[in-house]
Structures are given as structure tokens and as C-alpha cells.
Design a protein around this motif. Sequence first.
Motif, PDB file in Angstrom:
ATOM      1  N   VAL A  57       0.858  -1.184   0.000  1.00  0.00           N
ATOM      2  CA  VAL A  57       0.000   0.000   0.000  1.00  0.00           C
ATOM      3  C   VAL A  57       0.893   1.233   0.000  1.00  0.00           C
ATOM      4  CG1 VAL A  57      -1.844   1.222   1.196  1.00  0.00           C
ATOM      5  CG2 VAL A  57      -1.768  -1.280   1.253  1.00  0.00           C
ATOM      6  N   THR A  58       0.766   2.036  -1.066  1.00  0.00           N
ATOM      7  CA  THR A  58       1.598   3.228  -1.207  1.00  0.00           C
ATOM      8  C   THR A  58       0.778   4.490  -0.946  1.00  0.00           C
ATOM      9  OG1 THR A  58       1.147   3.465  -3.567  1.00  0.00           O
ATOM     10  CG2 THR A  58       3.024   2.079  -2.948  1.00  0.00           C
ATOM     11  N   GLY A  59       1.490   5.574  -0.686  1.00  0.00           N
ATOM     12  CA  GLY A  59       0.839   6.863  -0.474  1.00  0.00           C
ATOM     13  C   GLY A  59       0.301   7.043   0.931  1.00  0.00           C
ATOM     14  N   VAL A  60       0.773   6.255   1.877  1.00  0.00           N
ATOM     15  CA  VAL A  60       0.219   6.301   3.231  1.00  0.00           C
ATOM     16  C   VAL A  60       0.581   7.576   3.986  1.00  0.00           C
ATOM     17  CG1 VAL A  60       0.046   3.806   3.461  1.00  0.00           C
ATOM     18  CG2 VAL A  60       2.150   4.937   4.159  1.00  0.00           C
ATOM     19  N   GLY A  61       1.525   8.322   3.484  1.00  0.00           N
ATOM     20  CA  GLY A  61       1.889   9.585   4.131  1.00  0.00           C
ATOM     21  C   GLY A  61       0.911  10.711   3.830  1.00  0.00           C
ATOM     22  N   ARG A  62      -0.017  10.460   2.956  1.00  0.00           N
ATOM     23  CA  ARG A  62      -0.983  11.494   2.546  1.00  0.00           C
ATOM     24  C   ARG A  62      -2.391  11.093   2.958  1.00  0.00           C
ATOM     25  NH1 ARG A  62       1.297  14.528  -2.499  1.00  0.00           N
ATOM     26  NH2 ARG A  62       3.436  14.536  -1.792  1.00  0.00           N
ATOM     27  N   VAL A  63      -2.609  10.972   4.242  1.00  0.00           N
ATOM     28  CA  VAL A  63      -3.888  10.517   4.775  1.00  0.00           C
ATOM     29  C   VAL A  63      -5.039  11.419   4.333  1.00  0.00           C
ATOM     30  CG1 VAL A  63      -5.150   9.970   6.900  1.00  0.00           C
ATOM     31  CG2 VAL A  63      -2.704   9.497   6.743  1.00  0.00           C
ATOM     32  N   ASN A  64      -4.793  12.699   4.165  1.00  0.00           N
ATOM     33  CA  ASN A  64      -5.851  13.629   3.766  1.00  0.00           C
ATOM     34  C   ASN A  64      -6.362  13.375   2.358  1.00  0.00           C
ATOM     35  OD1 ASN A  64      -5.460  14.827   6.223  1.00  0.00           O
ATOM     36  ND2 ASN A  64      -4.202  16.484   5.430  1.00  0.00           N
ATOM     37  N   TYR A  65      -5.575  12.670   1.542  1.00  0.00           N
ATOM     38  CA  TYR A  65      -5.948  12.441   0.150  1.00  0.00           C
ATOM     39  C   TYR A  65      -6.398  11.000  -0.115  1.00  0.00           C
ATOM     40  CZ  TYR A  65      -3.511  16.842  -0.365  1.00  0.00           C
ATOM     41  OH  TYR A  65      -3.103  18.149  -0.224  1.00  0.00           O
ATOM     42  N   CYS A  66      -6.700  10.253   0.936  1.00  0.00           N
ATOM     43  CA  CYS A  66      -7.058   8.842   0.786  1.00  0.00           C
ATOM     44  C   CYS A  66      -8.395   8.671   0.075  1.00  0.00           C
ATOM     45  CB  CYS A  66      -7.143   8.160   2.147  1.00  0.00           C
ATOM     46  SG  CYS A  66      -5.549   7.896   2.892  1.00  0.00           S
ATOM     47  N   SER A  67      -8.396   7.773  -0.895  1.00  0.00           N
ATOM     48  CA  SER A  67      -9.620   7.374  -1.579  1.00  0.00           C
ATOM     49  C   SER A  67      -9.966   5.934  -1.241  1.00  0.00           C
ATOM     50  CB  SER A  67      -9.448   7.490  -3.093  1.00  0.00           C
ATOM     51  OG  SER A  67      -9.261   8.829  -3.449  1.00  0.00           O
ATOM     52  N   VAL A  68      -9.017   5.212  -0.657  1.00  0.00           N
ATOM     53  CA  VAL A  68      -9.202   3.813  -0.310  1.00  0.00           C
ATOM     54  C   VAL A  68      -9.254   3.703   1.212  1.00  0.00           C
ATOM     55  CG1 VAL A  68      -8.171   1.514  -0.398  1.00  0.00           C
ATOM     56  CG2 VAL A  68      -7.982   3.043  -2.374  1.00  0.00           C
ATOM     57  N   GLU A  69     -10.298   3.076   1.711  1.00  0.00           N
ATOM     58  CA  GLU A  69     -10.435   2.849   3.152  1.00  0.00           C
ATOM     59  C   GLU A  69      -9.432   1.787   3.608  1.00  0.00           C
ATOM     60  OE1 GLU A  69     -12.670   4.147   5.436  1.00  0.00           O
ATOM     61  OE2 GLU A  69     -13.385   5.574   3.930  1.00  0.00           O
ATOM     62  N   THR A  70      -8.800   2.005   4.749  1.00  0.00           N
ATOM     63  CA  THR A  70      -7.871   0.999   5.267  1.00  0.00           C
ATOM     64  C   THR A  70      -8.606  -0.307   5.573  1.00  0.00           C
ATOM     65  OG1 THR A  70      -8.069   1.961   7.479  1.00  0.00           O
ATOM     66  CG2 THR A  70      -6.166   2.609   6.168  1.00  0.00           C
ATOM     67  N   ASN A  71      -9.876  -0.212   5.925  1.00  0.00           N
ATOM     68  CA  ASN A  71     -10.655  -1.435   6.172  1.00  0.00           C
ATOM     69  C   ASN A  71     -10.729  -2.314   4.932  1.00  0.00           C
ATOM     70  OD1 ASN A  71     -11.156  -0.786   8.827  1.00  0.00           O
ATOM     71  ND2 ASN A  71     -13.142   0.127   8.414  1.00  0.00           N
ATOM     72  N   ALA A  72     -10.775  -1.711   3.748  1.00  0.00           N
ATOM     73  CA  ALA A  72     -10.813  -2.475   2.500  1.00  0.00           C
ATOM     74  C   ALA A  72      -9.508  -3.249   2.314  1.00  0.00           C
ATOM     75  CB  ALA A  72     -11.055  -1.552   1.315  1.00  0.00           C
ATOM     76  N   VAL A  73      -8.391  -2.634   2.685  1.00  0.00           N
ATOM     77  CA  VAL A  73      -7.091  -3.300   2.588  1.00  0.00           C
ATOM     78  C   VAL A  73      -7.014  -4.428   3.613  1.00  0.00           C
ATOM     79  CG1 VAL A  73      -4.596  -2.996   2.802  1.00  0.00           C
ATOM     80  CG2 VAL A  73      -5.979  -1.222   1.709  1.00  0.00           C
ATOM     81  N   TRP A  74      -7.462  -4.171   4.834  1.00  0.00           N
ATOM     82  CA  TRP A  74      -7.444  -5.201   5.877  1.00  0.00           C
ATOM     83  C   TRP A  74      -8.340  -6.369   5.499  1.00  0.00           C
ATOM     84  CZ3 TRP A  74      -8.217  -1.210  10.322  1.00  0.00           C
ATOM     85  CH2 TRP A  74      -7.031  -0.509  10.521  1.00  0.00           C
ATOM     86  N   LYS A  75      -9.443  -6.075   4.811  1.00  0.00           N
ATOM     87  CA  LYS A  75     -10.337  -7.138   4.361  1.00  0.00           C
ATOM     88  C   LYS A  75      -9.612  -8.042   3.357  1.00  0.00           C
ATOM     89  CE  LYS A  75     -14.853  -7.878   2.256  1.00  0.00           C
ATOM     90  NZ  LYS A  75     -16.006  -7.237   1.625  1.00  0.00           N
ATOM     91  N   LEU A  76      -8.872  -7.447   2.421  1.00  0.00           N
ATOM     92  CA  LEU A  76      -8.080  -8.243   1.480  1.00  0.00           C
ATOM     93  C   LEU A  76      -7.056  -9.093   2.224  1.00  0.00           C
ATOM     94  CD1 LEU A  76      -7.374  -5.731  -1.437  1.00  0.00           C
ATOM     95  CD2 LEU A  76      -8.961  -7.662  -1.438  1.00  0.00           C
TER      96      LEU A  76
END
Length: 131
Positions: A57-76
Amino acid sequence: HLATSLPLPSERDHLRPRIDLIAFMIDIKSKYSLKNVEASLAHVDASFFLGKVCFLVTGVGRVNYCSVETNAVWKLRDIYCSPVLYCELELEGVRVATAQRLLRMLQICAGHIPGVSALSFGSLLRNSEDE
């Protein structure tokens, strides 16, 4: 080798080297990248999910610009029993550390580290995530 999505084209199958690790990259700022990964997962043989797949998962330093929920990644992560690596590619130190982690995972998955298999490595990662 890099691919933008799966399945890989079959016309060059005879030239393709063995695949030891698949790292799916998800840009946290792009819902399209998550959708692409989800669509590609259907083309991966089930045996690869035994320690030979990870999500980067890239771009984690830009939390204000997130379009993907972390829950979706954890679900995967949970559905495919595969580790998740988070990184910020714009920071050289993080980029280098992430590359080293991926290289080490690849060495294990390819069988170049005596006494450690991809399956045992995957279970170690899952155990450490549970703590």
C-alpha cells in the motif's frame, strides 16, 4: 517483472520465468488501483495465497488524500491470508527499507533461505500481526 493487471498475456508463457512472489500495489489515493487489484486477484492460483502474495500500500503519508479505506485493505489481508506492507514511496529511506523487505520476502518465496518456506514465513507474519 511488472504487470499493470492480471491475467498475464499467454503468448509469451514459454519465455516467462517462474513466479515466486506477487506483490499487489494499492495506491491509497486511487480507488481504481484497489478495483484493479480486486479484479486481478481472481486470476491468481489459490496455491499462491500460501505465503507468495502480499499487498503493498503506497501513499500512506498522505492521509488527507485517501480514496481507499484501510478497512478495504485489511479485508483483502484477511480474505487472502496475505501480509500488507505500507510505505511512502516519496521518502527515500522508506522506499529503500520497503524494497529490502520485498527482496527478503522474494528470497524466502523462491526458496533461497534455508529452513524457511513461504508458508512458514506467511504464518509468522500473521502471528506477529495478531499481537
